[in-house]
Design an enzyme around this catalytic site. Structure first.
Site, PDB file in Angstrom:
ATOM      1  N   TYR A   1      36.539  46.441  61.703  1.00 55.61           N
ATOM      2  CA  TYR A   1      37.923  45.984  61.854  1.00 55.61           C
ATOM      3  C   TYR A   1      38.186  45.725  63.329  1.00 55.61           C
ATOM      4  O   TYR A   1      37.781  46.517  64.196  1.00 55.61           O
ATOM      5  CB  TYR A   1      38.913  47.031  61.325  1.00 55.61           C
ATOM      6  N   GLU A   2      38.904  44.654  63.610  1.00 55.13           N
ATOM      7  CA  GLU A   2      38.967  44.168  64.988  1.00 55.13           C
ATOM      8  C   GLU A   2      39.712  45.077  65.955  1.00 55.13           C
ATOM      9  O   GLU A   2      39.565  44.932  67.170  1.00 55.13           O
ATOM     10  CB  GLU A   2      39.554  42.752  65.028  1.00 55.13           C
TER      11      GLU A   2
END
Lengths: 267, 324, 324, 267
Positions: D58-59
């Protein structure tokens, strides 16, 4: 003998005066980037005396460590005892380039009248005598606001112009052309400062506005002329402001009993 | 990206080909993958191309053994225990290796660029140093910047007047070594990597490399290492091979695990100033021992115990280090 | 660099001048310095210039209150609790604010460059996006790239054919905001900063900014926070002002301390789609409460207790989040 | 009803099929970059079924989390439960640019026949209806080897060419000139791939060698012609390979009882 009295000739070694004179270059509250060896003694002594709020960064990635045992190198496990940050090179060199570092302590093998320093090769890059190489010396010297070099004064290593400029002083080549110019011309808006002092076993040296070294104070037991004779170039001794203050008894006690009780850098 | 394989040191090192480009974990004489260095020498690797943020005992040894053709870095020495890299200096002076000097920031940035997948990094560091002297571009002089080796950039660096504030910066090309060999404190059973203490440039080195061999003091349950993911350095899919080998960084130090063995390093430095000295030393400590277990036994348990780090401090208090 | 000063929130915020460039800690609706946002609105800041990796509830609120002239970022919204930044969108559509879009990587790299003290970063990210359409250079259109403001680069970006592998990269200019306002979990009594969980882009934001205000859930003895220096984010000399203010990130979430207050954020989103709605909401929750203590009391202790994070998990298990 | 049997029309919602079809795009062992919402359902379902060794990034800075409670967004505290790494954007976007990411799941508000996506503004960048903005969508789409877009199919949002290209598909402007060319021309040696599929509530779409979208499978209950009518452009329906397989009962049970029992994204 009160702690703040100056020790007399014979009561201290040349290396003690190197450490003490270097420590005096630190202003309280400054962020200091220090290398292995004498620089460690200098910053630690400064923190114990005049500059309790000075902060020390070691380039392997420690910030404001409070070692209770002297590190033998900047990557030593001892560096991060009670440190604020244990990180890595990207963190601390980034801070350096961002402009956070007030003062750096560095050393070298050959120095010239412009504060250029050689730690790479003596007598030619190809085929000369190979030394360790740059490490972070040129990066730190390039980007700290002030640099203090701690340097043993051997005549053949105090030269008019370094045979290899590892670490850029006040007058440097502007690559790729190689034109020899003032540091400000090369760095432009990124210019932040340069060598502010050189401390040898014979005296304390500073730089004039043209970036040329001169003798500021001479260590007890030496004359300015003797210092000059220990340089390959025509040292300016016209600005000598007096004799370097010797270590105090308190300085010596701290150096030998608190900073380096094991005799790691102080024999 | 696959899962990392647990292999023996011999297997892992056998995958490295002559001529490969390598980088390592650690800093000067701290957390170097020494067991892997010994094994590379035993396996007779040739023409290795080292690209590292700095050198130390490990690369001086590899160079002494004749495994290295090209060295790109900024420093070799043994800190307090040897003022230069004696083998490096000797082979540099005789022209037996090609040495390309960069500065610390420049080398770091080569790996940062490699790790971030960008072609270069810009920096003000070391402008005015002879490092940037075009006459001292050793790989260029050797004709190696002709594009035939994809790991060697066509230029050592490029000066660039940037369009935002008009300053001149040096653009330093990315490096993506074939291999990073890293010694670490702890690896999870699935491959999550943790180091204790300073991280040096380990993260950049591991991420820049195409393949990663991790040698670890210990393998722990993956669930354990994942309880504090903030403390971990790289995930399993960035690791290709895992070797569990306690004391694998000896004689270099390993924060939280053991002290640098200064006496050992100093003896190495002192005895290997000549090639004959190196060969004799290597006969005793590398070729004369079959593997890491034999090496540890030769060192002896009591020597190792003295080096073991205090749980409170991360280093040993039992080693005599100075003159007093 | 001096030591950080411990001050009240009001004092810290009073130092921010109209027109200053700001950046913040956190990510969308996580660990935003909300108490500082409220106080900036109370103090009536004007013409602020936001430069941030992404936006969220905090900047949408600041924009709704009319404090912001320029927004440079990549995103505004409230995640699950509001599909757009209603105030941002309204003021963008009417031209009341100048918005300059970059992508996530580009914004991050602006702060990375600012933090590393380099003039730009190169990246392949988002090539081919209209973000790079010269017609959409909003600051240029507004005549603000003329050099009169040293914080605004003369170009939004520059395409560059790099000399090492011949690819085209975008060079993204550095940003060094006047201020970073960060909400964190823990600060040592001398100023060492620690965050728990994901670090988002906090390190880059704090290091890029000229001055840093840190608002912390708690101040702990410096000796305590230094027992594990590997876990700390920035040292004291990079912090200028410290404010101790538990729950200071509410209604955004704070890993290890409390959950995002989704109901509160959703109500903010729903009620502030119009300017009138915003003004009424702000009257109740910002101007209608004197300070952070009054704000917490208005929320009520039981609401806060429900949001409090589980010590095991780092988030709350007591909040209803979905439809079931 | 055995778990591996397909559910019948009426036994699942359109959103269920979106999640299931997306999950099928994951190959075991892949490194997947996922955004908030349906992408989370897709990767978590894939990990529970066909791709137990897929890794999710997840960024906001989490790598391979194993959440026991569904995150509501990528910055959520839940993302790092039993994660391999909790770091930040610089780490994960650096990995993306380094070439580590096999597959990305993304969404958007407007899509065109080349897989370009708009999440910034509808009806003009200046004065149009303002949306959230890019986030990491264009970065991820630029640099992952494959991207799968999950997209509600509203006719006015499936257009010939996006009014604003936030996220670059297969045919894109080459800035600064703006010449409209194949993605390979813009990225050169840095080219790594692009959109490999679009999954809507009506079908699964793929791209031909010229980077133009076509309908691959049609969801149960729709005809290819109906799908075509829901596009503003002339959709290629000549390559339809059949009907999209519905969710299995096991898929539905996992989605509703394991992945999203609280009803966060699944109503």
């Amino acid at each position: 003998m009160a702690g703040n009295e100056y020790a007399k000739p014979g009561e201290f070694k040349p290396i003690d005066l190197l450490a003490v004179a270097a420590a005096r270059e630190v202003n309280d509250g400054e962020v200091v980037f220090a290398g292995t060896g004498l620089p460690m003694l200098a910053i630690m002594l400064a923190q114990l005396t005049t500059s309790p709020n000075a902060v020390c960064i070691y380039e392997a990635g420690s910030v404001d460590g409070r070692p209770i045992s002297l590190p033998t190198s900047v990557g030593d496990a001892r560096c991060i005892y009670q440190a604020s940050i244990a990180s890595g090179l990207y963190d601390v060199f980034g801070q350096l380039q961002r402009g956070v570092v007030d003062l750096a302590f560095l050393g070298g093998a050959e120095i010239d009248q412009y504060g250029n320093v050689n730690t790479t090769a003596m007598g030619g890059y190809f085929g000369g005598k190979r030394l360790t190489g740059s490490g972070g010396n040129p990066d730190i010297n390039a980007l700290a606001k002030r640099t203090v070099f701690i340097f043993v004064q051997e005549k053949r290593r105090w030269v008019e112009r370094c045979s290899y400029i590892t670490s850029p002083g006040w007058r440097i080549p502007h690559w790729p052309s190689g034109e020899f110019v003032h540091k400000k011309e090369v760095y432009g808006k990124a210019f932040r400062g340069g060598p502010s002092a050189v401390i040898s076993n014979m005296g304390v040296f500073r730089f004039d506005d043209d970036g040329v070294i001169y003798l500021d104070t001479v260590h007890p037991g030496f004359t300015p002329e003797q210092v000059k004779e220990n340089c390959m170039f025509d040292l300016n001794i016209s600005r000598v402001s007096g004799e370097t203050k010797p270590p105090t008894y308190r300085d010596l006690e701290l150096l030998y009993n608190v900073v380096d009780p094991e005799g790691i850098f102080l024999p | 990206m696959g899962k990392p394989q647990k292999v023996s040191l011999q297997e892992a090192i056998s995958l490295i080909k002559d001529g490969d480009m390598l980088t390592f974990s650690g800093f000067t004489i701290w957390r170097r993958p020494m067991a892997a260095i010994y094994e590379m020498i035993r396996q007779g690797k040739k023409n290795l191309h080292l690209v590292e943020v700095n050198g130390g005992t490990h690369d001086d040894m590899l160079i002494g053994a004749g495994c290295v053709k090209i060295w790109e870095s900024c420093w070799v020495g043994h800190e307090l225990y040897g003022k230069i890299g004696g083998n490096f200096s000797r082979k540099a002076e005789t022209g037996e290796i090609i040495y390309e000097d960069y500065s610390h920031v420049q080398m770091l940035y080569r790996l940062v660029a490699g790790a971030q997948g960008i072609p270069f990094m810009p920096t003000y560091a070391s402008l005015g140093s002879d490092i940037l002297n075009p006459a001292y571009d050793a790989l260029g002089r050797a004709g190696l910047r002709d594009g035939s080796n994809p790991k060697i950039p066509p230029k050592k660096y490029e000066m660039f007047k940037e369009p935002f504030s008009g300053t001149e910066v040096a653009l330093i090309p990315a490096a993506q070594p074939d291999w990073c060999i890293a010694h670490v404190n702890m690896v999870g059973s699935e491959g999550t990597v943790r180091v204790f203490g300073q991280k040096y440039s380990d993260e950049e080195a591991m991420k820049a490399a195409d393949k990663v061999i991790v040698i670890t003091e210990q393998i722990v349950p993956e669930e354990f290492i994942r309880r504090e993911p903030e403390r971990n350095l790289v995930p399993p899919y960035l690791v290709d091979y895992i070797v569990e080998l306690p004391w694998g960084a000896h004689p270099t130090g390993c924060f939280g695990s053991y002290e640098a063995d200064g006496a050992f390093i100093n003896e190495f430095f002192t005895k290997t100033r000549t090639q004959e000295g190196f060969d004799a030393w290597a006969q005793e400590w590398i070729f004369g021992v079959k593997d890491h277990d034999e090496y540890l036994n030769k060192l002896g348990a009591s020597r190792l115990e003295k080096l073991r780090a205090s749980a409170a401090l991360g280093y040993s208090t039992k080693v005599k280090r100075g003159s007093r």
